[in-house]
Structures are given as C-alpha cells and as structure tokens.
Enzyme design. Sequence first.
Site, PDB file in Angstrom:
ATOM      1  CG  HIS A 132      38.184 -18.581 -45.493  1.00 31.33           C
ATOM      2  ND1 HIS A 132      38.471 -17.761 -44.424  1.00 31.33           N
ATOM      3  CD2 HIS A 132      39.367 -18.970 -46.016  1.00 31.33           C
ATOM      4  CE1 HIS A 132      39.786 -17.658 -44.299  1.00 31.33           C
ATOM      5  NE2 HIS A 132      40.361 -18.383 -45.257  1.00 31.33           N
ATOM      6  CG  HIS A 144      34.087 -22.679 -42.569  1.00 35.20           C
ATOM      7  ND1 HIS A 144      34.043 -22.474 -43.929  1.00 35.20           N
ATOM      8  CD2 HIS A 144      34.990 -21.777 -42.084  1.00 35.20           C
ATOM      9  CE1 HIS A 144      34.897 -21.505 -44.254  1.00 35.20           C
ATOM     10  NE2 HIS A 144      35.474 -21.065 -43.160  1.00 35.20           N
ATOM     11  CG  ASP A 146      34.951 -15.343 -43.551  1.00 34.96           C
ATOM     12  OD1 ASP A 146      35.055 -15.023 -42.359  1.00 34.96           O
ATOM     13  OD2 ASP A 146      35.745 -16.115 -44.133  1.00 34.96           O
ATOM     14  CG  ASP A 171      38.562 -14.259 -42.900  1.00 32.02           C
ATOM     15  OD1 ASP A 171      37.717 -13.713 -43.639  1.00 32.02           O
ATOM     16  OD2 ASP A 171      38.451 -15.436 -42.503  1.00 32.02           O
TER      17      ASP A 171
HETATM   18 ZN   LIG Z   1      37.194 -16.846 -42.985  1.00 33.22          ZN
END
Ligand SMILES: [Zn+2]
Length: 321
Positions: A170, A131, A168, A257
């Site tokens: 995200h 991120h 991931d 995740d």
């Molecule tokens: Zn994540």
Amino acid sequence: MTSFHTIHLITSPDYLLHDTGGPDHPEQPSRLTAINKRLENGPLSKNLIKVDPVPATRESILLVHNEDYLLRFEDACLSGREYFGHTDNRICYDTWQIAFLAAGAGMTGVDIIESEEGRLVFAAVRPPGHHAEQGLPLGFCFFNNVAATVRYWQNRYGRKRILVFDFDAHHGNGIQEIFDEDPDVMYISIHEHPTFSFPGTGWDYEAGIGAGEGFTLNVPLPPGAGDELVIQAISDQITPAVNRFSPECIVIAAGFDAHGQDDMSGLDWSTLVYGKIGTAVANWADRFTQGRVLSILEGGYVPDALSASVETYLGGLAIKV
Ligand SMILES: [Zn+2]
C-alpha cells in the site's frame, strides 16, 4: 558457504500488548511472534543481536504529528475507546504507550548506526506507521514510525538527505504527506495501483509539492503484478532515482503484504523477491551510506508468509559477497 553481516533486531514483547480486539482484525500480535520465532531458528540466528527499543519522547513525535492529534489519541486510548478515527484503527488502553515504543525503535536503531555499533538494523514493531498523517490515524497506524525516525536522524545527528523506500503493498500516504514539500527527504514507494487499492493515493503524477517537487517517486503496479515487474521497476526507475538523490541515510518502510498469499493486496510477489529487494537496498547502501540501512516493519498479515519474507529480505540485505 553463505555468510551474513550482523543485523541488530530491535523488538520487544511489549509490542504484543497492543490489542486490536480479537482474531477478526488482520493486524495481530502473532505477526511479531512468527517473525521472532523464524529469525531465532533460521540461518540468520547467529548474526542477530537483539536490542530493546527505547520509547520515543513526546518532543520527537511532535516533529511529525501535531499537539491536538496527540491529545486526541491519548484521550481515545486512556478513556477506554476501542478505536481511534476509523473503526479499522483498533486501540486499547496500552496502545498509547506502545505507540511511543514503536516509534522509538527506529530512533534506537539510528543511535546504534551512528555509534558505529552496527550497520544493519531491523525494527520489528507494531502498530505500523506509514499511513499515519500529521493529524490523521489510518490503516492501523497511529504514529508514523518511519517519518519520526527520519526527523530524529536529521535533528539528533545533523544528517540531511535521507531516502525513504517503501515496498509495502500500500502507498505510504502518511510518509508522503509529511515530507511532500521537503527536498531533503526523498520518498520512493512501490505499491498496488491506487485505483484498486487502499488508501487511494500514490499515483505516478504525485511527485512532491513546491520545493519538494521531484523528491517523491510513486511506482504503482497493476493488480496481479509479480516479481518481474518489481525487479524491472527497481532497475529502470528506482535505482536511477536513488543514484540521482545520493542519500546520506536510508530508511526502509518494510511491508510484506504484496506477497501472493496475503490477501490485503492483489499483488503477487514471491517470498524470494524480498531477498532481491534486500540486495538492491544493500547495493544502494554500499554506494552511498557505507552499508548502513535501517528497516522498519510495516504491513504483512499472513504470519507464515510474513516471517518467511522478512527472513528472506534480511538475508538479501545482509549477505556477504
Ligand atoms: Zn500494507
């Protein structure tokens, strides 16, 4: 009997020194403790070679982050602040040094691959990185470990076309931002749809900018999506894109995740699907990079599910057929 290729596991007890302020924070040192314990006691233990990471240099971090950002991050850590930018991004005094050690793990892995000591590398690091943008910390990330590793691979060894695959839950907004205009780095991410999920980027129409157009592929999945949709996306969209790009090197942003037990996302993947992802990645590597692939840990916040998923992923990646 099942047998496995050797995996170089790059990790360090120093990663536990990044203190996120207690049990209420999801990004815990116990994540790494669980991974190491599981791998040491599981079926892959005989195939693992543990390696200490070498810290990244300041120069190598400056290839993906700007000087002002480094100064602000250093000041936040060393002046005793508890977070950097958003309150999610908890830091301590040691975070500054540990962030260099996390970014350096991927570079240590590149050296191992390029010296032909090994073909498969897994860097179990924290803090995570995908991120973090050039000038922005986000989502527990400070240095973009994957992006810094890609730039190191290109600069140190003259490799050009590098694939980054991010599974991931995200979207890796930071990786996308850093390589948006770069046709030499293909960023492919599969993640929960941005309408429902942090950080709100990764729409399917985000496909790269300028010269980089066509070198970003986002595959958003609806909340509740399970194994079937992942496997289908890999065969229908992702593998064809990898084939078209024909990478020289492969770096994986390996976040876990999306697991059904992990409430950091609404995705519902099983432990087993990570083995199938690992095998798909191994197939790309066999086709394009002589079996060489470097994976770097991102998210995954339930230690049991995370460690089981890592083990299953590495098993799928390293299995001898
Ligand atoms: Zn994540």
